[in-house]
Write a protein that holds these residues in place. Structure first.
Motif, PDB file in Angstrom:
ATOM      1  N   VAL A   1      -6.229  55.575  66.613  1.00 11.15           N
ATOM      2  CA  VAL A   1      -6.313  56.811  65.828  1.00 11.15           C
ATOM      3  C   VAL A   1      -5.272  57.797  66.347  1.00 11.15           C
ATOM      4  O   VAL A   1      -5.022  57.867  67.548  1.00 11.15           O
ATOM      5  CB  VAL A   1      -7.732  57.420  65.904  1.00 11.15           C
ATOM      6  CG1 VAL A   1      -7.827  58.689  65.063  1.00 11.15           C
ATOM      7  CG2 VAL A   1      -8.767  56.403  65.444  1.00 11.15           C
ATOM      8  N   ASP A   2      -4.676  58.551  65.446  1.00  7.83           N
ATOM      9  CA  ASP A   2      -3.577  59.425  65.838  1.00  7.83           C
ATOM     10  C   ASP A   2      -4.038  60.658  66.615  1.00  7.83           C
ATOM     11  O   ASP A   2      -3.589  60.902  67.720  1.00  7.83           O
ATOM     12  CB  ASP A   2      -2.788  59.864  64.598  1.00  7.83           C
ATOM     13  CG  ASP A   2      -2.117  58.692  63.914  1.00  7.83           C
ATOM     14  OD1 ASP A   2      -1.693  57.758  64.618  1.00  7.83           O
ATOM     15  OD2 ASP A   2      -2.043  58.695  62.674  1.00  7.83           O
ATOM     16  N   VAL A   3      -4.945  61.449  66.006  1.00  4.85           N
ATOM     17  CA  VAL A   3      -5.250  62.767  66.583  1.00  4.85           C
ATOM     18  C   VAL A   3      -6.744  63.078  66.508  1.00  4.85           C
ATOM     19  O   VAL A   3      -7.399  62.800  65.503  1.00  4.85           O
ATOM     20  CB  VAL A   3      -4.461  63.882  65.852  1.00  4.85           C
ATOM     21  CG1 VAL A   3      -4.768  65.251  66.472  1.00  4.85           C
ATOM     22  CG2 VAL A   3      -2.960  63.616  65.907  1.00  4.85           C
ATOM     23  N   PHE A   4      -7.256  63.666  67.590  1.00  2.00           N
ATOM     24  CA  PHE A   4      -8.618  64.184  67.666  1.00  2.00           C
ATOM     25  C   PHE A   4      -8.520  65.704  67.624  1.00  2.00           C
ATOM     26  O   PHE A   4      -8.078  66.330  68.586  1.00  2.00           O
ATOM     27  CB  PHE A   4      -9.265  63.719  68.969  1.00  2.00           C
ATOM     28  CG  PHE A   4     -10.707  64.106  69.148  1.00  2.00           C
ATOM     29  CD1 PHE A   4     -11.715  63.216  68.818  1.00  2.00           C
ATOM     30  CD2 PHE A   4     -11.060  65.341  69.662  1.00  2.00           C
ATOM     31  CE1 PHE A   4     -13.058  63.550  69.001  1.00  2.00           C
ATOM     32  CE2 PHE A   4     -12.387  65.692  69.848  1.00  2.00           C
ATOM     33  CZ  PHE A   4     -13.392  64.789  69.514  1.00  2.00           C
ATOM     34  N   GLY A   5      -8.904  66.311  66.508  1.00  2.99           N
ATOM     35  CA  GLY A   5      -8.773  67.757  66.333  1.00  2.99           C
ATOM     36  C   GLY A   5     -10.060  68.492  66.649  1.00  2.99           C
ATOM     37  O   GLY A   5     -11.158  67.992  66.390  1.00  2.99           O
ATOM     38  N   VAL A   6      -9.924  69.685  67.213  1.00  3.30           N
ATOM     39  CA  VAL A   6     -11.086  70.524  67.545  1.00  3.30           C
ATOM     40  C   VAL A   6     -10.791  71.957  67.090  1.00  3.30           C
ATOM     41  O   VAL A   6      -9.745  72.520  67.430  1.00  3.30           O
ATOM     42  CB  VAL A   6     -11.375  70.526  69.057  1.00  3.30           C
ATOM     43  CG1 VAL A   6     -12.686  71.256  69.341  1.00  3.30           C
ATOM     44  CG2 VAL A   6     -11.431  69.114  69.608  1.00  3.30           C
ATOM     45  N   GLY A   7     -11.727  72.535  66.324  1.00  7.72           N
ATOM     46  CA  GLY A   7     -11.484  73.897  65.848  1.00  7.72           C
ATOM     47  C   GLY A   7     -12.708  74.508  65.207  1.00  7.72           C
ATOM     48  O   GLY A   7     -13.789  73.905  65.148  1.00  7.72           O
TER      49      GLY A   7
END
Length: 338
Positions: free
Chosen positions: A11-17
């Motif tokens: 998986v490319d990116v683990f985003g948090v927001g």
């Protein structure tokens, strides 16, 4: 972490927001002035104040979408052809279910457990766009401030090449802890850390904290020209870029229609932007970051990634809202010259 270790992740990116339902409206300048809003900025407000603004817009055509800065970036990654997970807190209310379904439909994994409705509503951001394409955001954070370290799925994070954390999380205690948890676990798992300053007011309030975060955890930093000038206390963008290169491996400094500066291995290169007739600047920086992160996780070098990010930003400013309505994956090779 070696290139081979990074490429082995699926998986490319683990985003948090902050998970926010965006409510989009086109207004005249008088509306912003009359309601004493900071044009071009983001104002935190309670549900009552935001409700008052919405009542004033009851005859307007409003558009809803799953949003929040990092979520917009994750969607841009998916529209570029990438894969990602997202962590943000919603309520078990109607807006929370809309958010979950909308994000999944956009191609991003999202399964953070919602809070009970009696703990508060899903966060909402009223985005007011004036005829000059400037956007003014009126944000009620709702239960997004309940995002906690326990909401960070370490097993999913371990599958990713990069984590991406938005600076807006630094404004509340639990999300701040979740930010640090994501970065510390990323370092432990061999996941590269990307961070965005998010907003000038955050840089002004938390400059010392951001300096520490960048130095201790970050592999990649995203900021705009105003933010980096404030961060280093210098009006010279080139000087700021040089200083950024001293504390982070890779930095991307956006500068509106001028494109961006790429700082890598203590060297700075300018990557020009694309001509665009802007009607709405909502999500431009988020889309830029999404384009760059797609590039960095899919075999593009930093300058090629910046070029793709510039293109994504040029596309988003030509539509109303923070999201394009179609995949852009078939354009990557043409734009970056591969």
């Amino acid at each position: 972490m070696t290139a081979g270790q990074n490429n082995s992740k699926s998986v490319d990116v683990f985003g948090v927001g902050n998970a926010m339902v965006d409510i989009l409206a086109m207004v005249e300048d008088d509306f912003v002035k009359k309601n004493d809003l900071s044009k071009g900025g983001m104002t935190l407000m309670d549900a009552e104040k935001q409700g008052h603004l919405l009542r004033e817009l009851k005859h307007q055509s409003l558009e809803l979408s799953s949003g929040g800065s990092a979520a917009n970036t994750m969607i841009a990654i998916a529209q570029s052809g990438g894969k990602g997970f997202y962590s943000g807190k919603v309520s078990g209310d109607t807006n929370g279910e809309f958010y979950r379904e909308d994000l999944i439909e956009a191609g991003i994994g999202f399964d953070v457990h919602p809070t009970e409705e009696n703990h508060g509503p899903t966060g909402t951001c009223l985005v007011l766009t004036t005829p000059d394409a400037e956007r003014t955001m009126c944000t009620h954070l709702g239960v997004s401030t309940n995002l906690a370290p326990t909401d960070i799925d370490v097993d999913k994070l371990a599958q990713c090449k990069y984590s991406y954390v938005e600076g807006y999380l630094w404004d509340a205690p639990d999300p701040k802890k979740a930010s640090i948890e994501t970065m510390e676990q990323s370092k432990r798992l061999g996941v590269k850390v990307a961070y965005t300053f998010s907003d000038l007011f955050l840089v002004s309030r938390f400059s010392d904290d951001f300096h520490k975060l960048v130095s201790e955890y970050c592999d990649v930093v995203f900021c705009n020209a105003d933010e980096v000038r404030n961060f280093f206390g210098s009006e010279s963008l080139e000087d700021c870029a040089s200083k950024l290169g001293e504390i982070v491996d890779t930095g991307f400094i956006t500068d509106g229609a001028n494109g961006c500066l790429v700082v890598e291995n203590k060297k700075t290169v300018s990557v020009p932007g694309f001509s665009a007739k802007a009607i709405d600047t909502v999500g431009a920086g988020d889309s830029f970051a999404g384009g760059v992160l797609y590039g960095l996780t899919n075999g593009l070098n930093a300058q090629q990634s910046a070029r793709w990010g510039n293109y994504m930003a040029s596309c988003i400013v030509q539509v109303h809202g923070a999201r394009l309505d179609k995949s852009m994956a078939d354009k990557v090779a043409e734009i970056v010259g591969k």
